[in-house]
Motif scaffolding. Sequence first.
Motif, PDB file in Angstrom:
ATOM      1  N   UNK A  85       0.772  -1.236   0.000  1.00 49.35           N
ATOM      2  CA  UNK A  85       0.000   0.000   0.000  1.00 49.35           C
ATOM      3  C   UNK A  85       0.799   1.280   0.000  1.00 49.35           C
ATOM      4  N   UNK A  86       2.131   1.190   0.218  1.00 51.29           N
ATOM      5  CA  UNK A  86       2.926   2.407   0.390  1.00 51.29           C
ATOM      6  C   UNK A  86       4.242   2.266  -0.382  1.00 51.29           C
ATOM      7  N   UNK A  87       4.592   3.312  -1.128  1.00 49.97           N
ATOM      8  CA  UNK A  87       5.865   3.353  -1.848  1.00 49.97           C
ATOM      9  C   UNK A  87       6.706   4.490  -1.286  1.00 49.97           C
ATOM     10  N   UNK A  88       7.961   4.200  -1.005  1.00 46.85           N
ATOM     11  CA  UNK A  88       8.889   5.202  -0.509  1.00 46.85           C
ATOM     12  C   UNK A  88       9.836   5.619  -1.622  1.00 46.85           C
ATOM     13  N   UNK A  89      10.006   6.921  -1.809  1.00 41.35           N
ATOM     14  CA  UNK A  89      10.912   7.417  -2.840  1.00 41.35           C
ATOM     15  C   UNK A  89      11.135   8.900  -2.667  1.00 41.35           C
ATOM     16  N   UNK A  90      11.547   9.551  -3.726  1.00 45.80           N
ATOM     17  CA  UNK A  90      11.802  10.992  -3.677  1.00 45.80           C
ATOM     18  C   UNK A  90      11.161  11.668  -4.879  1.00 45.80           C
ATOM     19  N   UNK A  91      10.695  12.880  -4.680  1.00 48.06           N
ATOM     20  CA  UNK A  91      10.240  13.683  -5.809  1.00 48.06           C
ATOM     21  C   UNK A  91      11.447  14.020  -6.678  1.00 48.06           C
ATOM     22  N   UNK A  92      11.318  13.793  -7.974  1.00 49.20           N
ATOM     23  CA  UNK A  92      12.364  13.990  -8.973  1.00 49.20           C
ATOM     24  C   UNK A  92      13.497  12.976  -8.843  1.00 49.20           C
ATOM     25  N   UNK A  93      13.270  11.902  -8.071  1.00 47.15           N
ATOM     26  CA  UNK A  93      14.158  10.752  -8.100  1.00 47.15           C
ATOM     27  C   UNK A  93      15.522  10.914  -7.488  1.00 47.15           C
TER      28      UNK A  93
ATOM     29  N   UNK B 180      12.265  12.512 -17.451  1.00 50.20           N
ATOM     30  CA  UNK B 180      10.837  12.511 -17.780  1.00 50.20           C
ATOM     31  C   UNK B 180      10.032  13.546 -16.987  1.00 50.20           C
ATOM     32  N   UNK B 181       9.052  14.100 -17.639  1.00 47.50           N
ATOM     33  CA  UNK B 181       8.092  15.063 -17.100  1.00 47.50           C
ATOM     34  C   UNK B 181       8.678  16.442 -16.840  1.00 47.50           C
ATOM     35  N   UNK B 182       9.815  16.534 -16.095  1.00 44.77           N
ATOM     36  CA  UNK B 182      10.283  17.842 -15.645  1.00 44.77           C
ATOM     37  C   UNK B 182      11.658  18.238 -16.180  1.00 44.77           C
ATOM     38  N   UNK B 183      12.280  17.424 -16.982  1.00 49.18           N
ATOM     39  CA  UNK B 183      13.535  17.830 -17.593  1.00 49.18           C
ATOM     40  C   UNK B 183      13.322  18.942 -18.604  1.00 49.18           C
ATOM     41  N   UNK B 184      14.359  19.733 -18.827  1.00 46.14           N
ATOM     42  CA  UNK B 184      14.257  20.862 -19.757  1.00 46.14           C
ATOM     43  C   UNK B 184      13.784  20.413 -21.134  1.00 46.14           C
ATOM     44  N   UNK B 185      14.187  19.234 -21.566  1.00 46.26           N
ATOM     45  CA  UNK B 185      13.848  18.753 -22.909  1.00 46.26           C
ATOM     46  C   UNK B 185      12.745  17.707 -22.909  1.00 46.26           C
ATOM     47  N   UNK B 186      12.101  17.494 -21.778  1.00 49.76           N
ATOM     48  CA  UNK B 186      11.115  16.413 -21.682  1.00 49.76           C
ATOM     49  C   UNK B 186       9.960  16.593 -22.664  1.00 49.76           C
TER      50      UNK B 186
ATOM     51  N   UNK C 123      13.323  24.361 -10.078  1.00 50.12           N
ATOM     52  CA  UNK C 123      14.056  25.633  -9.985  1.00 50.12           C
ATOM     53  C   UNK C 123      14.986  25.642  -8.772  1.00 50.12           C
ATOM     54  N   UNK C 124      14.509  25.106  -7.639  1.00 48.01           N
ATOM     55  CA  UNK C 124      15.337  25.074  -6.438  1.00 48.01           C
ATOM     56  C   UNK C 124      16.583  24.227  -6.664  1.00 48.01           C
ATOM     57  N   UNK C 125      16.424  23.070  -7.277  1.00 51.20           N
ATOM     58  CA  UNK C 125      17.583  22.216  -7.541  1.00 51.20           C
ATOM     59  C   UNK C 125      18.550  22.877  -8.530  1.00 51.20           C
ATOM     60  N   UNK C 126      18.021  23.636  -9.468  1.00 47.50           N
ATOM     61  CA  UNK C 126      18.894  24.410 -10.362  1.00 47.50           C
ATOM     62  C   UNK C 126      19.748  25.394  -9.562  1.00 47.50           C
ATOM     63  N   UNK C 127      19.100  26.100  -8.637  1.00 44.63           N
ATOM     64  CA  UNK C 127      19.815  27.076  -7.804  1.00 44.63           C
ATOM     65  C   UNK C 127      20.852  26.417  -6.904  1.00 44.63           C
ATOM     66  N   UNK C 128      20.620  25.156  -6.548  1.00 43.19           N
ATOM     67  CA  UNK C 128      21.529  24.423  -5.676  1.00 43.19           C
ATOM     68  C   UNK C 128      22.638  23.718  -6.452  1.00 43.19           C
ATOM     69  N   UNK C 129      22.687  23.938  -7.781  1.00 40.66           N
ATOM     70  CA  UNK C 129      23.645  23.240  -8.644  1.00 40.66           C
ATOM     71  C   UNK C 129      23.462  21.726  -8.607  1.00 40.66           C
ATOM     72  N   UNK C 130      22.227  21.298  -8.423  1.00 41.78           N
ATOM     73  CA  UNK C 130      21.849  19.889  -8.477  1.00 41.78           C
ATOM     74  C   UNK C 130      20.697  19.748  -9.485  1.00 41.78           C
ATOM     75  N   UNK C 131      20.919  20.172 -10.747  1.00 42.56           N
ATOM     76  CA  UNK C 131      19.801  20.267 -11.683  1.00 42.56           C
ATOM     77  C   UNK C 131      19.234  18.903 -12.084  1.00 42.56           C
ATOM     78  N   UNK C 132      17.974  18.927 -12.451  1.00 41.14           N
ATOM     79  CA  UNK C 132      17.336  17.765 -13.051  1.00 41.14           C
ATOM     80  C   UNK C 132      17.946  17.567 -14.436  1.00 41.14           C
ATOM     81  N   UNK C 133      18.315  16.350 -14.826  1.00 35.94           N
ATOM     82  CA  UNK C 133      18.883  16.130 -16.166  1.00 35.94           C
ATOM     83  C   UNK C 133      17.950  16.641 -17.263  1.00 35.94           C
ATOM     84  N   UNK C 134      18.492  17.185 -18.359  1.00 35.35           N
ATOM     85  CA  UNK C 134      17.647  17.773 -19.401  1.00 35.35           C
ATOM     86  C   UNK C 134      16.578  16.836 -19.953  1.00 35.35           C
ATOM     87  N   UNK C 135      16.884  15.555 -20.064  1.00 34.71           N
ATOM     88  CA  UNK C 135      15.920  14.614 -20.643  1.00 34.71           C
ATOM     89  C   UNK C 135      15.187  13.798 -19.581  1.00 34.71           C
TER      90      UNK C 135
END
Length: 433
Positions: free
Chosen positions: A270-278, A330-336, A316-328
């Motif tokens: 019933x429960x999955x543990x993970x992180x937003x944006x992986x 899924x869903x939220x990458x710059x090129x997704x 945006x926060x991860x961009x500011x932290x120099x921990x950006x989401x990879x461009x490709x």
Amino acid sequence: MPIIPEPLQPEYFEESFPRHTFPAYAWTTRPATLPEAVWTTETTHRDGQQGGLPLTTEQSLHIYDIFCRFSGTSGAIRQAEFFVYRASDRQALEGALERFQGGAPVEPTTWIRATAKDVALISTLGIRETGMLASASDYHTFHKFKPGGRNQAAQTYLEAVKTTLDAGIRPRLHLEDATRASMDFIKPFIEAVLEISQAYAPHLRPKFRLCDTMGLGLPYEDVALPRSIPRLFQEIRTFGLQPTDLEFHPHNDTGLVVANCLAAIRAGCGVINGTLLGKGERTGNAPLEMLLLHLSGMGYFQEQAPDFKILNELVELYDQMNEPVPPKYPLYGRDAHRTRAGVHADGLNKFWWMYAPFNVPELLGRPLEVSLTKESGLAGLIFMLRQHLGIYVAKDDERLQQLHALLAQEFDQGRQTSIEWEELAPLATRYFR
């Protein structure tokens, strides 16, 4: 030439691909073991940090606030786990607990090693539940402990479980490396935990988190234990455990993390543990936003959905932290949602659903985009002009032809990088004032 039936109207399979929600599961047979309710728990403050994400107390609380707003009243994320070993982590936990007591929807919990010493560390923090590392495979039990072995490991864990229960805190046993562990350890250990807990109040009933620590699980029933995720949960449910007692924590080392999450749910977890944006160790944890997309398609969160547009703030926060989401990503990458192919851009111009998996602007708050390359043709330029200037230009428009020829010349002269709107804008406004 075969005779193909010609419909009066195009068939879009809108039961599976509705226009205003995520793609839906059109069940042929709904799995009998599918839980009535499913939700997620967040581990950015624990496994995200462990995986290299550097968080100050301020950043930790900012992230907590974002996923509280993302989840809202949907119940999509119900808990978040925090480290407690450093002052900055304890301060973040205190801030999150204060918010939770003030009405925030995500309950803070802790993560500790299954030792009496660590239980003492959390006993006065005001938390109601803690995760406890209980390594399950012989890879761990024989090499972490001196002397090594299953029985010594189990004894250490069980002593910590009792101490936790005595402190009035609900234990959540993290069976680390379960996809390389023997049922000859897991089943007797679970049985012993449940036996110990019988003397305590029902609200302290332990939970069990199965961890696919190295991402080796497989989402198939016809694979032998310990790798079969469905079989793992089927075996553990023989103890009478309910979906709410079970949690799955997978990693993405072999690329099957979302598939394994869905397999676990179908098997009664019933429960999955993970992180937003992986974010997480090595290749990352289960990306909760992708999982929740699928859960929405399964029919969960119909009364109140999480707000996926909020996650653009986390990007945006991860961009500011120099921990950006990879461009490709899924869903939220710059090129997704960006195409560079002319045939795709032409499809977007004619009927944009042709090259969109769902209503991306409405559901994610992100635009469908085109970048211009030597492959983009006139169609890419037409799309970009309509998107940014609000004008539609026919392919035979002389101004369009001239602008396209100017851009084509750059690529003919060896340019390899794409042309984005910021670069095109001055030229476009000159031609289409």
